[in-house]
Design an enzyme around this catalytic site. Structure first.
Site, PDB file in Angstrom:
ATOM      1  N   SER A 159      32.831  41.918  39.025  1.00 24.65           N
ATOM      2  CA  SER A 159      33.470  43.121  39.576  1.00 24.65           C
ATOM      3  C   SER A 159      32.836  43.474  40.914  1.00 24.65           C
ATOM      4  CB  SER A 159      33.290  44.302  38.620  1.00 24.65           C
ATOM      5  OG  SER A 159      33.564  45.507  39.319  1.00 24.65           O
ATOM      6  N   HIS A 185      37.102  40.369  40.407  1.00 26.46           N
ATOM      7  CA  HIS A 185      37.716  41.525  39.726  1.00 26.46           C
ATOM      8  C   HIS A 185      37.604  42.725  40.650  1.00 26.46           C
ATOM      9  CE1 HIS A 185      38.848  43.880  36.129  1.00 26.46           C
ATOM     10  NE2 HIS A 185      37.994  44.785  36.563  1.00 26.46           N
ATOM     11  N   ASP A 225      38.193  46.610  41.218  1.00 27.68           N
ATOM     12  CA  ASP A 225      38.389  47.866  40.479  1.00 27.68           C
ATOM     13  C   ASP A 225      38.911  48.966  41.392  1.00 27.68           C
ATOM     14  OD1 ASP A 225      35.553  46.975  38.601  1.00 27.68           O
ATOM     15  OD2 ASP A 225      37.552  47.337  37.793  1.00 27.68           O
ATOM     16  N   MET A 264      40.287  52.609  41.903  1.00 25.60           N
ATOM     17  CA  MET A 264      40.198  53.890  41.193  1.00 25.60           C
ATOM     18  C   MET A 264      40.704  55.013  42.102  1.00 25.60           C
ATOM     19  SD  MET A 264      36.384  53.600  39.649  1.00 25.60           S
ATOM     20  CE  MET A 264      35.818  52.121  38.838  1.00 25.60           C
ATOM     21  N   HIS A 318      42.447  45.437  39.030  1.00 23.42           N
ATOM     22  CA  HIS A 318      42.451  46.358  37.887  1.00 23.42           C
ATOM     23  C   HIS A 318      42.765  47.753  38.412  1.00 23.42           C
ATOM     24  CE1 HIS A 318      39.690  48.397  34.627  1.00 23.42           C
ATOM     25  NE2 HIS A 318      40.959  48.708  34.469  1.00 23.42           N
ATOM     26  N   MET A 335      43.006  51.310  38.028  1.00 21.40           N
ATOM     27  CA  MET A 335      42.657  52.497  37.257  1.00 21.40           C
ATOM     28  C   MET A 335      43.198  53.692  38.040  1.00 21.40           C
ATOM     29  SD  MET A 335      38.806  51.451  36.148  1.00 21.40           S
ATOM     30  CE  MET A 335      38.671  50.257  37.484  1.00 21.40           C
ATOM     31  N   MET A 393      38.804  47.825  27.667  1.00 22.21           N
ATOM     32  CA  MET A 393      37.639  48.434  28.329  1.00 22.21           C
ATOM     33  C   MET A 393      36.557  48.624  27.277  1.00 22.21           C
ATOM     34  SD  MET A 393      38.413  48.614  31.443  1.00 22.21           S
ATOM     35  CE  MET A 393      36.986  49.553  32.001  1.00 22.21           C
ATOM     36  N   GLY A 430      27.637  49.880  35.332  1.00 25.51           N
ATOM     37  CA  GLY A 430      26.276  50.145  34.858  1.00 25.51           C
ATOM     38  C   GLY A 430      26.178  50.920  33.562  1.00 25.51           C
ATOM     39  N   ASP A 461      35.586  44.450  29.869  1.00 31.87           N
ATOM     40  CA  ASP A 461      35.164  45.004  31.152  1.00 31.87           C
ATOM     41  C   ASP A 461      34.296  46.231  30.889  1.00 31.87           C
ATOM     42  OD1 ASP A 461      37.153  46.269  33.966  1.00 31.87           O
ATOM     43  OD2 ASP A 461      34.991  46.016  33.678  1.00 31.87           O
TER      44      ASP A 461
HETATM   45  C1  DX5 Z   1      34.450  50.441  35.659  1.00 32.03           C
HETATM   46  C2  DX5 Z   1      34.994  49.080  36.033  1.00 32.03           C
HETATM   47  C3  DX5 Z   1      34.171  47.944  35.496  1.00 32.03           C
HETATM   48  C4  DX5 Z   1      32.734  48.017  35.923  1.00 32.03           C
HETATM   49  C5  DX5 Z   1      31.923  47.013  35.175  1.00 32.03           C
HETATM   50  O1  DX5 Z   1      35.470  51.252  35.184  1.00 32.03           O
HETATM   51  O2  DX5 Z   1      36.298  48.887  35.521  1.00 32.03           O
HETATM   52  O3  DX5 Z   1      34.703  46.710  35.993  1.00 32.03           O
HETATM   53  O4  DX5 Z   1      32.661  47.800  37.294  1.00 32.03           O
HETATM   54  O5  DX5 Z   1      30.619  47.165  35.596  1.00 32.03           O
HETATM   55  P1  DX5 Z   1      29.393  46.738  34.665  1.00 32.03           P
HETATM   56  O6  DX5 Z   1      29.604  45.271  34.365  1.00 32.03           O
HETATM   57  O7  DX5 Z   1      28.185  46.993  35.515  1.00 32.03           O
HETATM   58  O8  DX5 Z   1      29.452  47.593  33.439  1.00 32.03           O
HETATM   59 ZN    ZN Z   2      37.485  46.736  35.936  1.00 31.08          ZN
END
Ligand code: DX5
Ligand code: ZN
Length: 220
Positions: A12, A37, A39, A41, A70, A72, A141, A149, A179
């Protein structure tokens, strides 16, 4: 898209060093990952804001790798054409978002991309059932979406198991992607539950030797 039996490693970009984005993307590609990946948002569906179509277009223009986008975001239908134009290869949308899920999935495939459906940490598996026969990828998820993190929520693995059982019972072939909170310690349980596409931010971009981390992810 690769067969759902294939292990797919998708770091990601949220966890990358954004002051050195080009180098970070090259580092991931050199490390032998399968997908990047991305993300996206919007601060509405999740309580965080990351980046939009122009960022995705930049990553697409400067890298030759499958982009697993992805979304969101609360209105994926409204922004969909811009992410398709930006060069996404897969687009995953959330069942919790404010759109006609079936129509959005159809539009993604009609544009020649693969389509994914995601359920957030607290959403029951049943919420996705109406569309499981219309997707190429099912994203469970394993945290509550919004931030990297976090610690993996163990109960979410029941949904991975349910997704695998559903796929087999209905003769489907969607990828099962996880994820959030995936690292060397949690990956064995994630794989045993039936996931094959592995998103990780901290555990891949957050370590100095990503190539060794990817090798270890593939060895488990
Ligand atoms: C958060 C993202 C995830 C996140 C994963 O909503 O969709 O992809 O970045 O990060 P880690 O692997 O650090 O949990
Ligand atoms: Zn993601």
């Amino acid at each position: 898209m690769l067969p759902c039996s294939q292990r797919i490693i998708a770091p990601s970009l949220l966890a990358a060093d954004w002051s050195r984005l080009a180098d970070e993307c090259s580092r991931a590609i050199r490390a032998g990952v399968d997908w990047l990946h991305l993300d996206v948002m919007d601060g509405h569906l999740v309580d965080n804001i990351s980046f939009g179509p122009q960022f995705v277009a930049t990553i697409h223009r400067t890298n030759d790798i499958f982009l697993d986008v992805h979304l969101m975001i609360d209105r994926p239908d409204h922004f969909l054409d811009r992410f398709i134009k930006a060069g996404a290869d897969n687009i995953t949308v959330h069942v919790e978002a404010n759109h006609d899920v079936g129509d959005t999935l159809r539009r993604i495939r009609a544009a020649g991309l693969t389509c994914g459906l995601a359920i957030d940490g607290q959403t029951p598996f049943a919420a996705a059932e109406p569309w499981l026969d219309q997707i190429d990828l099912f994203l469970v998820m394993t945290i509550n979406a919004g931030f990297g993190g976090q610690a993996l929520i163990p109960e979410t693995l029941d949904k991975v198991r349910a997704a695998k059982a559903w796929r087999e019972a209905h003769g489907l072939s969607y990828h099962i992607e996880v994820d959030g909170g995936v690292h060397n310690g949690t990956l064995p349980d994630v794989l045993a539950a039936g996931a094959n596409a592995i998103v990780a931010g901290t555990a891949l971009f957050g370590v100095p030797d990503m190539e060794a981390a990817v090798r270890h992810f593939r060895s488990l």
